[in-house]
Enzyme design. Structure first.
Site, PDB file in Angstrom:
ATOM      1  N   LYS A 116      20.342  30.380   0.814  1.00 43.80           N
ATOM      2  CA  LYS A 116      19.982  31.373  -0.274  1.00 43.80           C
ATOM      3  C   LYS A 116      21.253  31.415  -1.244  1.00 43.80           C
ATOM      4  O   LYS A 116      22.409  31.174  -0.428  1.00 43.80           O
ATOM      5  CB  LYS A 116      19.633  32.550   0.323  1.00 43.80           C
TER       6      LYS A 116
ATOM      7  N   SER B 124      14.451  39.504  -2.094  1.00 48.09           N
ATOM      8  CA  SER B 124      15.197  38.793  -3.155  1.00 48.09           C
ATOM      9  C   SER B 124      15.273  37.275  -2.262  1.00 48.09           C
ATOM     10  O   SER B 124      15.804  36.537  -2.982  1.00 48.09           O
ATOM     11  CB  SER B 124      16.781  39.257  -2.968  1.00 48.09           C
TER      12      SER B 124
ATOM     13  N   SER C 192      13.974  42.045   1.996  1.00 45.43           N
ATOM     14  CA  SER C 192      14.243  40.844   1.148  1.00 45.43           C
ATOM     15  C   SER C 192      13.745  39.361   2.147  1.00 45.43           C
ATOM     16  O   SER C 192      13.910  38.404   1.451  1.00 45.43           O
ATOM     17  CB  SER C 192      15.647  40.526   0.604  1.00 45.43           C
TER      18      SER C 192
END
Length: 476
Positions: A73, A150, A174
């Site tokens: 990420k 996210s 997330s």
């Protein structure tokens, strides 16, 4: 390799060990899919074949994932020589100088890290539509809808068949949000189960932690076997687990007492598809011999106060990151540098005192106490993951003032952040799809430190109602 997308990460690594393919061939398969599919889904922020080849050399040949392509990420974990932009135009151009401890452990597991996935700016959103990437990340099940956030880029990259498993983080849902939106397995470990060093302490006052999103339960379990545990100088850590999470996946759980929660703590109506999914899975659990009882979240948890406390903690962490970047650049961030929600979040944090921040963290701890007492009565809790099916793009775009924006997103994710506050492990499982063909996840949470129980239950449910064969149609 025709079977690339029919394998999970452990299967691909087994194929490498049998000599049926090589890590380099797997890397090429992943990159070929980025070239054809990323223009559609916009889920990969950066990739580099040379870095991937070097990562293969750094990966442990004895690791369970040796040679499996892997994406990080674009916030949190760092890999030497790779950019880390935090989903922000203000941080564009930063290149990491060292591996974080988590990445060191991923390499030890054999993973071949070669790129990064998209995230909302500073991971402060339930959808992945950051301006820095030139467009939103799209859900492979329906490109008009959000992949969640996210860790939305991570989930979309797995759902699109680019990689079988990808790194993400979870500070308020997330990992579970995009897992639900993209029809995947998303697991949030107990607080500080995975390392934050060498430069990090705790994320968002202990709300945030890292793990992966995957298609199979066992990939998630095997990744946690290699990533879990304290690192040097950690401020605190989760209870030691000396067993194997991968082994737990294959073990039938004892008869469990399950608390079913379908009433949103916000008081607003949860979409019928999400309620129906939770009730359907409750019936499935009962058919497997478990005891299910409808309950509500503890009344002592005040949703409005909780929401304010979480907004303050998240805004404070964001403001700290922005301030460090301002000092490095020698100038203040402007509205041209940050999206409206983030720009106003920084102002929101700066208008509150240290005392108010302390009170917010204390409220998170009291939330954990209330849930801890509830877990004396139940082995696990079962809820919808989200209060609605995957939303259309733009609904939660960060083009609004921070408090209004975060208040709206909390209603969508209302079942999730209580378990970040309590530090309990929680997972989203893809057992249901609605009549429109959209994935509808359900969430299970266990007592703090009891990840093995969740993996056992997940393995039982995966065997009872397999989902691995379900993939978005018409992938490029």
């Amino acid at each position: 390799m025709n079977t690339y997308e029919n394998c999970d990460g452990l299967d691909l690594a087994s194929a490498v060990r049998r000599g049926e393919t090589s890590p380099t061939e797997l890397l090429q398969e992943a990159i070929a899919r980025i070239k054809t599919r990323n223009p559609v889904f916009n889920c990969v922020a950066y990739y580099d074949e040379d870095i991937g080849r070097k990562s293969i050399e750094q990966a442990s040949r004895s690791g369970p994932f040796y040679g499996v392509p892997f994406l990080l990420k674009d916030i949190g974990a760092t890999a030497a020589g790779m950019p880390l932009g935090n989903g922000s135009r203000f941080f564009k151009g930063i290149v990491s100088s060292e591996d974080s401890e988590l990445v060191t452990r991923y390499r030890r597991a054999g993973l071949a890290i070669f790129g990064t996935t998209t995230t909302p700016e500073f991971a402060v959103n339930c959808t992945t539509e950051a301006l820095v990437y030139g467009g939103p990340t799209r859900n492979p099940w329906d490109v008009s809808r959000s992949s969640g956030g996210s860790s939305g880029g991570a989930a979309a990259s797995v759902a699109a068949g680019i990689v079988p498993v990808a790194h993400g983080g979870d500070g308020g849902g997330s990992l579970r949000i995009p897992a639900s939106a993209c029809g995947l397995f998303g697991f949030k470990p107990s607080r500080m189960r995975t390392p934050t060093g060498p430069n990090g302490g705790e994320g968002w006052g202990g709300l945030a932690g890292d793990h992966v999103v995957s298609r199979s339960v066992r990939d998630s379990a095997a990744a946690l076997d290699f990533s879990q545990g304290a690192d040097d100088g950690t401020p605190y850590t989760a209870p030691l687990f000396a067993g194997s999470y991968l082994k737990a996946v294959g073990e039938t759980p004892r008869q469990l007492r399950i608390g079913l929660v379908t009433r949103s703590p916000s008081g607003e109506t949860t979409h019928p598809d999400c309620v129906a999914a939770a009730e359907d899975v409750a019936a499935l659990c009962a058919s497997l011999g478990h005891i299910v009882e409808p309950i509500d979240f503890p009344a002592a948890i005040d949703y409005e106060r909780f929401g304010h406390a979480m907004r303050l903690i998240v805004a404070s962490g964001t403001a700290s990151a922005v301030q460090a970047r301002e000092q490095a650049l020698g100038r203040k961030a402007t509205e041209d540098d940050l999206e409206p929600s983030i720009f106003t979040a920084v102002d929101f944090a700066r208008r509150h005192s240290a005392v108010e921040y302390f009170e917010a963290v204390s409220l998170m701890h009291s939330t954990g106490r209330h849930l801890g007492r509830l877990m004396r009565q139940y082995d696990v809790l079962l809820t919808p993951t989200l209060t609605a099916p995957p939303v259309e793009l733009g609904v939660y775009a960060a083009d609004k003032e921070y408090v209004a924006h975060r208040s709206a997103t909390l209603k969508y994710t209302a079942f999730l952040p209580y378990f970040n506050a309590s530090g309990q492990p929680a997972m989203s499982i893809p057992l249901n799809w609605n009549s429109a063909g959209l994935p509808i996840g359900v969430q299970f949470a266990a007592a703090q430190g009891d990840e093995a129980l969740l993996f056992s239950l997940a393995g039982q449910l995966e065997a009872a109602r397999p989902w691995f064969h379900r993939r978005p149609a018409n992938l490029p």
